[in-house]
Design an enzyme around this catalytic site. Structure first.
Site, PDB file in Angstrom:
ATOM      1  N   HIS A  49     -28.918  88.202  27.366  1.00  6.79           N
ATOM      2  CA  HIS A  49     -29.132  88.275  25.921  1.00  6.79           C
ATOM      3  C   HIS A  49     -27.792  88.316  25.192  1.00  6.79           C
ATOM      4  CE1 HIS A  49     -33.292  90.109  26.521  1.00  6.79           C
ATOM      5  NE2 HIS A  49     -32.707  90.480  27.654  1.00  6.79           N
ATOM      6  N   GLU A 118     -27.317  92.791  27.987  1.00  2.67           N
ATOM      7  CA  GLU A 118     -26.996  92.441  26.605  1.00  2.67           C
ATOM      8  C   GLU A 118     -25.485  92.251  26.468  1.00  2.67           C
ATOM      9  OE1 GLU A 118     -28.748  92.020  23.833  1.00  2.67           O
ATOM     10  OE2 GLU A 118     -30.755  92.828  24.248  1.00  2.67           O
ATOM     11  N   HIS A 165     -32.755  84.689  27.373  1.00  2.00           N
ATOM     12  CA  HIS A 165     -33.878  85.283  26.637  1.00  2.00           C
ATOM     13  C   HIS A 165     -34.715  84.178  25.983  1.00  2.00           C
ATOM     14  CE1 HIS A 165     -35.257  88.676  23.668  1.00  2.00           C
ATOM     15  NE2 HIS A 165     -36.204  88.299  24.494  1.00  2.00           N
TER      16      HIS A 165
END
Length: 275
Positions: A49, A118, A165
């Site tokens: 992500h 992330e 994602h």
């Protein structure tokens, strides 16, 4: 002294007499000698992500009550000990809320079967009707590589299951976008990438951007792992093609079915099989 030695000797003798595979848990024993064959690891997918925000805001969001991710990597990781520092926000054995409504290779609820990483990155800005994405810092990618390799090795994650994602939620997400270095990571053993020679073979002399049948391309993408419902609108179909192009043909991700995109899909299916 003799009493202590006798006690230690007795403990060693008892340990030697303990049955292999029988674990003493205090109030009960566990017999682990008969392991079921119909058991599979929970973690099968690694999802990449971007945060679309700065580090402090991203950390606050990912440690709040609504969303979470297993790891967060700053754009320029600090190196207090000479090594890049990565934040682990959720233990790998626990489920994190990073994927949302999602689907990949026949399975939904990807939160249940994945680890999320992330990356601090501003994402995209819109100018004159076009999206412009933020490049990833080399130091961030350098920190990501060993982490991703470790996760892949621990859980034997297949290359085709290292995903964006946007791959698992094409109608909602763009991250990590077309500037993420998927090809370079695949060369490091992280994720899937088509063999260029096979792409050329399937292109078969056609112009790269020659239009092809959209339904034929979507059929290949669905077989590879993307969700393409029967009742998809033209706009939704375009989104699926666009996120596929962001991942595997980032120089042009207009969502239009063309010969090169079709050739890439065929080469991926040949290499990694159907989802």
């Amino acid at each position: 002294m003799k009493r202590v030695l006798s006690t230690l000797l007795l403990a060693l003798l008892l340990a030697g007499c303990a049955e292999k595979g029988i674990i003493d848990k205090g109030a009960y024993e566990l017999d682990t000698r008969h392991q079921a064959q119909a058991a599979y690891p929970r973690i099968k997918v690694l999802v990449i992500h971007y945060t679309a925000d700065d580090f402090d805001s991203s950390l606050a969001t990912l440690t709040d009550k609504n969303v979470s991710s297993h790891y967060l990597i700053p754009a320029n990781p600090p190196q207090p000990s000479g090594k890049p520092r990565i934040w682990q926000l959720v233990p790998e054995k626990e489920l994190a809320w990073h994927a949302g409504i999602s689907f990949w290779r026949g399975t939904n609820r990807i939160n249940d079967t994945s680890i999320g990483i992330e990356l601090e990155n501003r994402g995209w800005q819109k100018s004159n009707g076009e999206k412009t994405f933020t490049p990833f810092e080399p130091a961030q990618i350098a920190a990501l590589i060993p982490l991703a390799k470790d996760i892949i090795a621990r859980y034997n994650i297949k290359p085709e299951n290292v995903v964006a994602h946007s791959d698992i939620a094409p109608q909602r997400k763009d991250d990590p976008g077309p500037l993420f270095p998927w090809q370079m990571l695949a060369q490091q053993g992280i994720g899937a990438w088509p063999d260029p020679a096979r792409v050329t073979f399937y292109l078969n002399g056609k112009s790269k951007y020659e239009p092809v049948d959209t339904a034929a391309l979507l059929d290949l993408l669905m077989r590879y792992g993307y969700e393409v419902p029967d009742n998809s609108t033209a706009a939704q179909q375009k989104r699926v093609i666009m996120v596929f192009q962001m991942h595997y043909r980032p120089e042009l991700w207009n969502g239009i079915a063309d010969a090169e995109t079709l050739a890439i899909a065929r080469a991926l299916l040949e290499k990694y099989g159907q989802g």
